[in-house]
Design a protein around this motif. Structure first.
Motif, short mmCIF file in Angstrom:
data_model
loop_
_atom_site.label_atom_id
_atom_site.label_comp_id
_atom_site.label_asym_id
_atom_site.label_seq_id
_atom_site.Cartn_x
_atom_site.Cartn_y
_atom_site.Cartn_z
N PHE A 120 40.77 38.05 40.02
CA PHE A 120 40.14 39.16 40.64
C PHE A 120 40.07 38.80 42.56
O PHE A 120 40.25 39.27 43.16
N PHE A 121 38.71 37.90 42.98
CA PHE A 121 38.34 36.28 43.62
C PHE A 121 39.76 36.37 44.32
O PHE A 121 40.21 36.43 45.22
N PRO A 122 40.44 35.56 43.24
CA PRO A 122 42.00 35.24 44.31
C PRO A 122 42.77 36.32 45.11
O PRO A 122 43.29 35.85 45.43
N HIS A 123 43.45 37.46 43.56
CA HIS A 123 44.03 38.29 44.32
C HIS A 123 43.24 38.75 45.71
O HIS A 123 44.36 39.25 46.17
N PRO B 109 31.75 48.39 33.21
CA PRO B 109 32.90 48.32 32.37
C PRO B 109 32.62 46.85 32.84
O PRO B 109 34.08 46.37 31.69
N ALA B 110 33.93 46.67 34.21
CA ALA B 110 34.87 45.82 34.56
C ALA B 110 34.47 44.80 35.15
O ALA B 110 34.59 43.84 36.08
N ALA B 111 32.82 44.46 34.56
CA ALA B 111 31.78 43.21 35.10
C ALA B 111 32.73 41.84 34.99
O ALA B 111 32.53 40.92 35.78
N ALA B 112 33.01 41.86 33.48
CA ALA B 112 33.43 40.68 33.62
C ALA B 112 34.85 40.39 34.63
O ALA B 112 35.18 39.19 34.76
N GLU B 113 35.76 41.37 34.29
CA GLU B 113 36.92 41.06 35.70
C GLU B 113 36.63 40.47 36.69
O GLU B 113 37.10 40.04 37.05
N ILE B 114 35.22 41.39 37.39
CA ILE B 114 35.01 40.92 38.39
C ILE B 114 35.00 39.43 38.87
O ILE B 114 34.81 39.04 39.89
N ASN C 195 33.06 31.26 42.85
CA ASN C 195 33.18 32.69 42.41
C ASN C 195 32.76 33.49 43.10
O ASN C 195 31.58 33.42 42.77
N PRO C 196 32.27 33.60 44.61
CA PRO C 196 31.28 34.33 44.80
C PRO C 196 31.14 35.88 44.52
O PRO C 196 30.05 36.72 45.23
N MET C 197 31.42 36.34 43.71
CA MET C 197 31.70 37.99 43.66
C MET C 197 30.37 37.83 42.98
O MET C 197 29.78 39.12 42.69
#
Length: 586
Positions: free
Chosen positions: A521-524, A511-516, A496-498
Motif C-alpha cells: 500500500f505505502f510503496p504504491h 476491513p482493509a487494515a492489513a492491506e493498509i 512503513n509509516p501507515m
C-alpha cells in the motif's frame, strides 16, 4: 612511535623502495575505515534506533535523526583544510597517526554506548562528531603522504587504489551496515575497532614524513572564520530540510536564514583574511594554478551529484521496489545494500585502471569521459518506472559507478600533482573538503528537491487512497497533512509509516487494515510522487556531471609541478611557487 618530523630545511632520507607500499597499504586502510564509518549508519539506523528504544519518525526526533546522519560528515568537512595545513607545518604522518588514534578510541566509545532513548542518541551524535575529527585528520593527510611517497609516474595508480577505499568504502559501508545490523546493532560500531587498533599501531610504527615540514604561525583568524562559517552553513542546511510551522521545509525560518547569512558572511571574511595575512591557513594563490582550481571545482560538483544518488537509491529500493517484490520493511536495509552492488562494482573496475592510465596520458580524457558517462546514467535512471526491471537498473548503476571511477582518481592525481611539495597537505585538505562538503550539500539539495516533489502530489494521493479504503475523511485528512519529510524518512529508513499515521483504534475497525499496513500500500502510494521528485533530483545531478566534465576539460593536460620548467604561456612566465600562475599543459 612514528619517526619525528624532519626539521625545517632538512633533506628527506633517501627514498626506500618499499616505503611507498607501506604508506599505500596503511593510508588505504585508514581511508576505508573512515569512509565505511561515514556511510554505515545510513543503512543501520533503523536497527540502532530500535536498539536504543527511540522512534525516529516522531517530530521531536527528526533533529536527532538528521544529526545522526550528518554529524560525522559536518566534522570532517569543517576540519580537513585545517588539519591539512597542520600536516604541512607539523608533519603529515604525525597528524595522520593522531587521527587514527582518535578515530579508534571513538569507535570503542560508540561500541560501549550507554543508556537508551534521547540520551543514547545524543551520545551517539557527540562521539561521532569526535570521531569525525579523527576522520578529518586521516582524510586531510593520507593523500599528501601518498603523493610524497610515490614518484610522479606512479601517483595515479596509488591515488586510484586509495580512492577505491575512500569512495568505494562509502558504498561498502551500506552493505556491511545491513549485514551487521541484522545480527546486532552494536556490531556496526565494533567493526571499526580491530581495524582501528591495527591501523593505529602500524601507522605509529612505520609511517614517517618524507618532506620537511615548514613551521608557520597559526592563522587563528582564518581558522576561526572558516570553521565557524562552514559549521553555520552546514547546520543551516541540516535545519532547512526540517518542517517549519505549516511549511514543508524551514528555508524561510529566521533561524535558518540567520545561520546561512552569518555563515556565508564569515566565509567571505575568511577569504579577505587569507588574502592579507603573512601565513594563511589556506594559501589562496594555489587557485591560480589552473589544474588545482578547475580540478577542485569539478570534484565539488561530482561529489554533490554522487552523494545525492546514494540517498535517492536507498529510498527507491527500501521504500518502493523491495516491498513491492515481497521483502518486509524490516529486511529492506540489508537487501538495499546488496542490490546496489553493481554501483560499487563499476567503481572498483574503473578507478585503478583510470589512475594507472592517467599517469601516462594525463587526467583530462578520463575525467571528462567519466562525468559524461555519469550524466548519461542519470538520464537513463530517470526513464525507469518505479517498479523497474532489475537488469536495467543494475546496468545503469554499473555505468554510474564506472563513470565515477573513471573521474575520481585522475582528478585527484591532477590536483595533487599541480601543487608544490610543501603545500600538499593543504591541497589534500581542500580536495577532501570538496568531497565531504559536497556530500553534506547533496543531502540538503536532494532532500529539498524530493520534498518539493512529494509535497506537490503526495497529500492528495494519500487522502484519496485512504478514503477509498474506508478510512474516515477526518483521519485521512490528518494523515495526509503530515509533513512530506516524514514519508521520505520512512522510506529512507525502511519503515512503513501507515501504522503510525493512522490511529490504532481506527485501524482496528477497518476491513482493509492489513492491506493498509502491508507491504504494497505505502510503496504504491509514494511511487508516483517519488518519481516526480526523482526527475528534479537526477536532472540536477546530470547537470552537475556535465559541468564537472567541462571543468575537467579546462584543467588541461598532464602537469606535474616539480617537473615543470619555466616557459612563456600567453605572454607570462609561470613561477614554481603558487604565488605565480601555472597554467595547465594543453
Amino acid at each position: 612511535m612514528s619517526s619525528p618530523a624532519l626539521p625545517a630545511g632538512a633533506e628527506p632520507a633517501p627514498r626506500d623502495p618499499h616505503y611507498k607500499w607501506v604508506a599505500l597499504s596503511n593510508t588505504t586502510l585508514g581511508m576505508l575505515a573512515a569512509a565505511v564509518n561515514g556511510s554505515i549508519l545510513l543503512i543501520s539506523l533503523p536497527a540502532i534506533f530500535r536498539g536504543i528504544h527511540l522512534k525516529p519518525l516522531e517530530p521531536s526526533n527528526v533533529n536527532i535523526l538528521l544529526w545522526s546522519i550528518m554529524g560525522y560528515m559536518v566534522a570532517t568537512s569543517v576540519l580537513v583544510v585545517t588539519f591539512g595545513r597542520l600536516g604541512d607545518s607539523l608533519g603529515r604522518a604525525r597528524i595522520y597517526n593522531l587521527g587514527f588514534l582518535i578515530f579508534t578510541i571513538s569507535a570503542v566509545a560508540l561500541s560501549l554506548m550507554p543508556g537508551d532513548g534521547a540520551f543514547a542518541a545524543w551520545y551517539l551524535i557527540a562521539v561521532r562528531i569526535i570521531q569525525g575529527v579523527g576522520g578529518a585528520m586521516l582524510m586531510a593527510n593520507s593523500t599528501a603522504i601518498l603523493t610524497d611517497a610515490f614518484p610522479a609516474e606512479q601517483r595515479g595508480l596509488a591515488l586510484g587504489i586509495n580512492t577505491i577505499a575512500a569512495i568505494g568504502g562509502s558504498f561498502i559501508g551500506l552493505l556491511i551496515g545491513g549485514l551487521l545490523a541484522d545480527i546486532d546493532w552494536r556490531l556496526v560500531f565494533w567493526i571499526n575497532v580491530p581495524f582501528g587498533v591495527v591501523g593505529t599501531a602500524w601507522a605509529y610504527w612505520k609511517l614517517k614524513d618524507r618532506t620537511a615540514p615548514r613551521r608557520r604561525p597559526v592563522d587563528w583568524a582564518g581558522n576561526i572564520t572558516f570553521g565557524i562559517g562552514l559549521i553555520l552553513v552546514l547546520i543551516g542546511i541540516t535545519e532547512g530540510i526540517q518542517p517549519y510551522g505549516s511549511h514543508a521545509m524551514a528555508w524561510t525560518s529566521p533561524e535558518v536564514v540567520t545561520l546561512l547569512v552569518t555563515g556565508f558572511a564569515l566565509l567571505v571574511a575568511f577569504l579577505v583574511i587569507e588574502s592579507r595575512v603573512a601565513y594563511p591557513m589556506f594559501d589562496l594563490t594555489l587557485f591560480r594554478i589552473r589544474p588545482f582550481s578547475a580540478g577542485n571545482l569539478a570534484s565539488l560538483l561530482a561529489a554533490i551529484g554522487r552523494g545525492g544518488l546514494q540517498f535517492m537509491l536507498i529510498i527507491w529500493l527500501q521504500g518502493i521496489w523491495l516491498p513491492l517484490h515481497g521483502y518486509s520493511f524490516e529486511e529492506t536495509p540489508l537487501w538495499a545494500g546488496i542490490f546496489m552492488l553493481p554501483l560499487t562494482l563499476g567503481f572498483l573496475v574503473a578507478t585503478p585502471v583510470s589512475g594507472w592510465l592517467s599517469d601516462r596520458h594525463g587526467a583530462r580524457p578520463f575525467a571528462v569521459a567519466g562525468m559524461l558517462i555519469g550524466a548519461a546514467s542519470f538520464a537513463a535512471l530517470m526513464l525507469l518506472p518505479p517498479d523497474f526491471p532489475y537488469s536495467l537498473f543494475a546496468l545503469f548503476l554499473f555505468l554510474n559507478g564506472l563513470g565515477s571511477g573513471l573521474f575520481i582518481a585522475p582528478n585527484s592525481t591532477a590536483i595533487m600533482n599541480s601543487v608544490p611539495p610543501a603545500e600538499r597537505g593543504q591541497a589534500a585538505g581542500m580536495r577532501a573538503t570538496t568531497l565531504n562538503a559536497g556530500q553534506v550539500l547533496s543531502i540538503g539539495i536532494f532532500f529539498s528537491l524530493m520534498i518539493l516533489g512529494l509535497t506537490e502530489s503526495l497529500p492528495s494521493a494519500m487522502h484519496a487512497a485512504l478514503v477509498a479504503k474506508d478510512v474516515p475523511d477526518a483521519v485521512a485528512t490528518q494523515a495526509a497533512s503530515a509533513p512530506a519529510v516524514a514519508s521520505l524518512f520512512a522510506a529512507f529508513l525502511g519503515y512503513n509509516p501507515m501504522g503510525e499515521l493512522i490511529p490504532a483504534a481506527t485501524l482496528a475497525g477497518l476491513p482493509a487494515a492489513a492491506e493498509i499496513t502491508g507491504k504494497t500500500f505505502f510503496p504504491h502510494l509514494i511511487a508516483e510522487p517519488f518519481m516526480h521528485g526523482l526527475v528534479f533530483a537526477f536532472t540536477f545531478s546530470m547537470i552537475l556531471n556535465l559541468l564537472a566534465a567541462a571543468f575537467s576539460y579546462l584543467a588541461g593536460g598532464k602537469f606535474v609541478h616539480e617537473q615543470a620548467v619555466p616557459m612563456h604561456v600567453h605572454g607570462r612566465v609561470p613561477r614554481p611557487e603558487p604565488a605565480g600562475e601555472i597554467p595547465a599543459v594543453e
